[in-house]
Design a protein around this motif. Structure first.
Motif, PDB file in Angstrom:
ATOM      1  N   VAL A 127     -57.931  27.216 -17.311  1.00 39.98           N
ATOM      2  CA  VAL A 127     -57.600  25.792 -17.338  1.00 39.98           C
ATOM      3  C   VAL A 127     -56.286  25.606 -18.101  1.00 39.98           C
ATOM      4  O   VAL A 127     -56.152  26.049 -19.243  1.00 39.98           O
ATOM      5  CB  VAL A 127     -58.717  24.970 -18.003  1.00 39.98           C
ATOM      6  N   PHE A 128     -55.324  24.945 -17.466  1.00 43.49           N
ATOM      7  CA  PHE A 128     -54.018  24.691 -18.075  1.00 43.49           C
ATOM      8  C   PHE A 128     -53.856  23.194 -18.318  1.00 43.49           C
ATOM      9  O   PHE A 128     -54.393  22.369 -17.569  1.00 43.49           O
ATOM     10  CB  PHE A 128     -52.891  25.174 -17.168  1.00 43.49           C
ATOM     11  N   SER A 129     -53.125  22.823 -19.354  1.00 45.85           N
ATOM     12  CA  SER A 129     -52.858  21.419 -19.640  1.00 45.85           C
ATOM     13  C   SER A 129     -51.448  21.283 -20.202  1.00 45.85           C
ATOM     14  O   SER A 129     -50.814  22.276 -20.594  1.00 45.85           O
ATOM     15  CB  SER A 129     -53.877  20.859 -20.632  1.00 45.85           C
ATOM     16  N   THR A 130     -50.951  20.044 -20.230  1.00 46.78           N
ATOM     17  CA  THR A 130     -49.611  19.792 -20.755  1.00 46.78           C
ATOM     18  C   THR A 130     -49.656  19.723 -22.272  1.00 46.78           C
ATOM     19  O   THR A 130     -50.360  18.874 -22.825  1.00 46.78           O
ATOM     20  CB  THR A 130     -49.047  18.466 -20.215  1.00 46.78           C
ATOM     21  N   PRO A 131     -48.940  20.590 -22.978  1.00 52.24           N
ATOM     22  CA  PRO A 131     -48.943  20.520 -24.441  1.00 52.24           C
ATOM     23  C   PRO A 131     -48.197  19.289 -24.927  1.00 52.24           C
ATOM     24  O   PRO A 131     -47.164  18.907 -24.361  1.00 52.24           O
ATOM     25  CB  PRO A 131     -48.217  21.810 -24.848  1.00 52.24           C
ATOM     26  N   ALA A 132     -48.701  18.660 -25.980  1.00 50.18           N
ATOM     27  CA  ALA A 132     -48.089  17.434 -26.494  1.00 50.18           C
ATOM     28  C   ALA A 132     -46.635  17.649 -26.887  1.00 50.18           C
ATOM     29  O   ALA A 132     -45.774  16.797 -26.640  1.00 50.18           O
ATOM     30  CB  ALA A 132     -48.888  16.926 -27.690  1.00 50.18           C
ATOM     31  N   TYR A 133     -46.331  18.816 -27.460  1.00 48.37           N
ATOM     32  CA  TYR A 133     -44.974  19.042 -27.938  1.00 48.37           C
ATOM     33  C   TYR A 133     -43.958  19.059 -26.803  1.00 48.37           C
ATOM     34  O   TYR A 133     -42.770  18.795 -26.991  1.00 48.37           O
ATOM     35  CB  TYR A 133     -44.892  20.345 -28.741  1.00 48.37           C
ATOM     36  N   GLY A 134     -44.420  19.350 -25.583  1.00 50.95           N
ATOM     37  CA  GLY A 134     -43.502  19.402 -24.458  1.00 50.95           C
ATOM     38  C   GLY A 134     -42.925  18.054 -24.085  1.00 50.95           C
ATOM     39  O   GLY A 134     -41.944  17.973 -23.342  1.00 50.95           O
ATOM     40  N   LEU A 135     -43.540  16.964 -24.582  1.00 53.32           N
ATOM     41  CA  LEU A 135     -43.089  15.613 -24.265  1.00 53.32           C
ATOM     42  C   LEU A 135     -42.355  14.960 -25.429  1.00 53.32           C
ATOM     43  O   LEU A 135     -42.000  13.789 -25.361  1.00 53.32           O
ATOM     44  CB  LEU A 135     -44.297  14.749 -23.863  1.00 53.32           C
ATOM     45  N   HIS A 136     -42.116  15.705 -26.510  1.00 56.03           N
ATOM     46  CA  HIS A 136     -41.436  15.142 -27.669  1.00 56.03           C
ATOM     47  C   HIS A 136     -39.937  14.976 -27.392  1.00 56.03           C
ATOM     48  O   HIS A 136     -39.313  15.787 -26.705  1.00 56.03           O
ATOM     49  CB  HIS A 136     -41.627  16.048 -28.885  1.00 56.03           C
ATOM     50  N   VAL A 137     -39.374  13.933 -27.970  1.00 56.30           N
ATOM     51  CA  VAL A 137     -37.956  13.648 -27.791  1.00 56.30           C
ATOM     52  C   VAL A 137     -37.092  14.776 -28.341  1.00 56.30           C
ATOM     53  O   VAL A 137     -36.018  15.073 -27.797  1.00 56.30           O
ATOM     54  CB  VAL A 137     -37.604  12.317 -28.482  1.00 56.30           C
ATOM     55  N   ASN A 138     -37.535  15.430 -29.403  1.00 52.15           N
ATOM     56  CA  ASN A 138     -36.691  16.443 -30.039  1.00 52.15           C
ATOM     57  C   ASN A 138     -36.726  17.807 -29.351  1.00 52.15           C
ATOM     58  O   ASN A 138     -36.136  18.754 -29.847  1.00 52.15           O
ATOM     59  CB  ASN A 138     -37.066  16.608 -31.516  1.00 52.15           C
ATOM     60  N   ARG A 139     -37.392  17.906 -28.224  1.00 50.50           N
ATOM     61  CA  ARG A 139     -37.334  19.149 -27.453  1.00 50.50           C
ATOM     62  C   ARG A 139     -35.973  19.245 -26.767  1.00 50.50           C
ATOM     63  O   ARG A 139     -35.481  18.275 -26.191  1.00 50.50           O
ATOM     64  CB  ARG A 139     -38.443  19.198 -26.406  1.00 50.50           C
ATOM     65  N   THR A 140     -35.361  20.415 -26.809  1.00 51.68           N
ATOM     66  CA  THR A 140     -34.021  20.602 -26.263  1.00 51.68           C
ATOM     67  C   THR A 140     -33.943  20.160 -24.808  1.00 51.68           C
ATOM     68  O   THR A 140     -32.995  19.479 -24.399  1.00 51.68           O
ATOM     69  CB  THR A 140     -33.613  22.084 -26.375  1.00 51.68           C
ATOM     70  N   ARG A 141     -34.955  20.500 -24.030  1.00 51.35           N
ATOM     71  CA  ARG A 141     -34.927  20.163 -22.601  1.00 51.35           C
ATOM     72  C   ARG A 141     -35.017  18.654 -22.367  1.00 51.35           C
ATOM     73  O   ARG A 141     -34.561  18.148 -21.341  1.00 51.35           O
ATOM     74  CB  ARG A 141     -36.071  20.879 -21.884  1.00 51.35           C
ATOM     75  N   ASN A 142     -35.596  17.898 -23.304  1.00 54.13           N
ATOM     76  CA  ASN A 142     -35.798  16.464 -23.119  1.00 54.13           C
ATOM     77  C   ASN A 142     -34.637  15.621 -23.614  1.00 54.13           C
ATOM     78  O   ASN A 142     -34.676  14.388 -23.513  1.00 54.13           O
ATOM     79  CB  ASN A 142     -37.076  16.022 -23.843  1.00 54.13           C
ATOM     80  N   PHE A 143     -33.603  16.226 -24.158  1.00 50.35           N
ATOM     81  CA  PHE A 143     -32.506  15.503 -24.794  1.00 50.35           C
ATOM     82  C   PHE A 143     -31.911  14.439 -23.865  1.00 50.35           C
ATOM     83  O   PHE A 143     -31.660  13.307 -24.274  1.00 50.35           O
ATOM     84  CB  PHE A 143     -31.423  16.502 -25.223  1.00 50.35           C
ATOM     85  N   CYS A 144     -31.672  14.785 -22.614  1.00 47.42           N
ATOM     86  CA  CYS A 144     -30.988  13.875 -21.695  1.00 47.42           C
ATOM     87  C   CYS A 144     -31.889  12.789 -21.115  1.00 47.42           C
ATOM     88  O   CYS A 144     -31.428  11.946 -20.337  1.00 47.42           O
ATOM     89  CB  CYS A 144     -30.319  14.665 -20.573  1.00 47.42           C
ATOM     90  N   PHE A 145     -33.169  12.770 -21.480  1.00 48.89           N
ATOM     91  CA  PHE A 145     -34.030  11.674 -21.052  1.00 48.89           C
ATOM     92  C   PHE A 145     -33.834  10.439 -21.918  1.00 48.89           C
ATOM     93  O   PHE A 145     -34.363   9.370 -21.609  1.00 48.89           O
ATOM     94  CB  PHE A 145     -35.510  12.095 -21.109  1.00 48.89           C
ATOM     95  N   CYS A 146     -33.100  10.575 -23.021  1.00 46.64           N
ATOM     96  CA  CYS A 146     -32.894   9.451 -23.935  1.00 46.64           C
ATOM     97  C   CYS A 146     -31.439   9.012 -23.878  1.00 46.64           C
ATOM     98  O   CYS A 146     -30.546   9.747 -24.317  1.00 46.64           O
ATOM     99  CB  CYS A 146     -33.261   9.851 -25.359  1.00 46.64           C
ATOM    100  N   PRO A 147     -31.138   7.800 -23.359  1.00 48.39           N
ATOM    101  CA  PRO A 147     -29.748   7.377 -23.165  1.00 48.39           C
ATOM    102  C   PRO A 147     -28.974   7.133 -24.448  1.00 48.39           C
ATOM    103  O   PRO A 147     -27.742   7.104 -24.425  1.00 48.39           O
ATOM    104  CB  PRO A 147     -29.884   6.080 -22.352  1.00 48.39           C
ATOM    105  N   SER A 148     -29.655   6.948 -25.577  1.00 49.74           N
ATOM    106  CA  SER A 148     -28.920   6.657 -26.815  1.00 49.74           C
ATOM    107  C   SER A 148     -28.487   7.908 -27.560  1.00 49.74           C
ATOM    108  O   SER A 148     -27.781   7.828 -28.565  1.00 49.74           O
ATOM    109  CB  SER A 148     -29.778   5.782 -27.737  1.00 49.74           C
ATOM    110  N   LEU A 149     -28.869   9.083 -27.087  1.00 49.52           N
ATOM    111  CA  LEU A 149     -28.497  10.328 -27.758  1.00 49.52           C
ATOM    112  C   LEU A 149     -27.132  10.826 -27.278  1.00 49.52           C
ATOM    113  O   LEU A 149     -26.821  10.761 -26.090  1.00 49.52           O
ATOM    114  CB  LEU A 149     -29.544  11.413 -27.501  1.00 49.52           C
ATOM    115  N   GLU A 150     -26.361  11.332 -28.203  1.00 50.07           N
ATOM    116  CA  GLU A 150     -25.057  11.915 -27.902  1.00 50.07           C
ATOM    117  C   GLU A 150     -25.080  13.396 -28.267  1.00 50.07           C
ATOM    118  O   GLU A 150     -25.648  13.770 -29.295  1.00 50.07           O
ATOM    119  CB  GLU A 150     -23.949  11.202 -28.692  1.00 50.07           C
TER     120      GLU A 150
END
Length: 211
Positions: A127-150
């Motif tokens: 059984v696989f599930s989505t880890p909570a940390y994978g959806l955190h803003v501070n994950r490198t891959r998620n950086f561009c999902f936030c328009p206010s980050l430079e």
């Protein structure tokens, strides 16, 4: 809403029968044409697009995620990567060490699953599930999902997958929530079920009593 003059001018989620996130059919969007790479090393969607003859190697053509990632890349940014399958099939020989990626047009991005536990009824089933940390803003891959980050604001950390955002403007960055306005062509923010990781945002929404 059904007037022929306006039908093709409305967002896809409104065109058929009023506003809905899962409008018309399962899988939500009509952009369901894709080419699957079945080689063991890179099993997943290779190209995706609105028609069989108009498929692309990344999501840059959609303009859903126009912000740069940590490298400054936009069209080929980590947010615009096509990673994984549509969830209906995965490669053979999956083990507890695998990270399974799934591209979902419903949430306009790819997410990953990690091993959670063995099925008690059949220990051969994992059984696989989505880890909570994978959806955190501070994950490198998620950086561009936030328009206010430079790209100039973040600092690296000991973990290359995690960023130090203490010097960044986080006004549009919320763990557990995703602004998909560009994707849905409507002012829509998606959250995890029951506002998981975003409980502090509940006071900003009406009709959430009992969550």
């Amino acid at each position: 809403m059904t007037n022929a003059l306006t039908q093709n001018r409305l967002p896809p989620q409104i065109q058929e029968n009023g506003f809905a996130l899962f409008n018309g059919k399962n899988a939500t969007t009509d952009n369901s044409w894709y080419t699957l790479d079945i080689s063991p090393a890179s099993y997943g969607i290779q190209a995706w697009g609105p028609t069989e003859d108009d498929k692309h190697l990344d999501l840059g053509f959609t303009k859903w995620w126009p912000e740069p990632d940590t490298s400054g890349e936009v069209s080929g940014s980590s947010c615009n990567l096509l990673t994984g399958t549509d969830g209906s099939q995965y490669q053979a020989g999956i083990t507890e060490d695998n990270e399974l990626w799934h591209f979902s047009p419903d949430i306009c991005r790819s997410i990953f699953f990690t091993f959670d536990h063995q099925d008690q009824a059949d220990t051969n089933n994992l059984v696989f599930s989505t880890p909570a940390y994978g959806l955190h803003v501070n994950r490198t891959r998620n950086f561009c999902f936030c328009p206010s980050l430079e790209p100039s604001c973040y600092l690296p950390s000991d973990d290359p997958e995690v960023l130090d955002l203490s010097n960044c403007d986080l006004q549009d960055c919320k763990d557990g929530m995703l602004d998909v306005q560009a994707c849905y062509q409507s002012p829509v923010i998606l959250s995890n079920p029951n506002f998981y990781l975003a409980e502090h945002q509940l006071d900003n929404f009406q009709g959430t009593q009992g969550i």
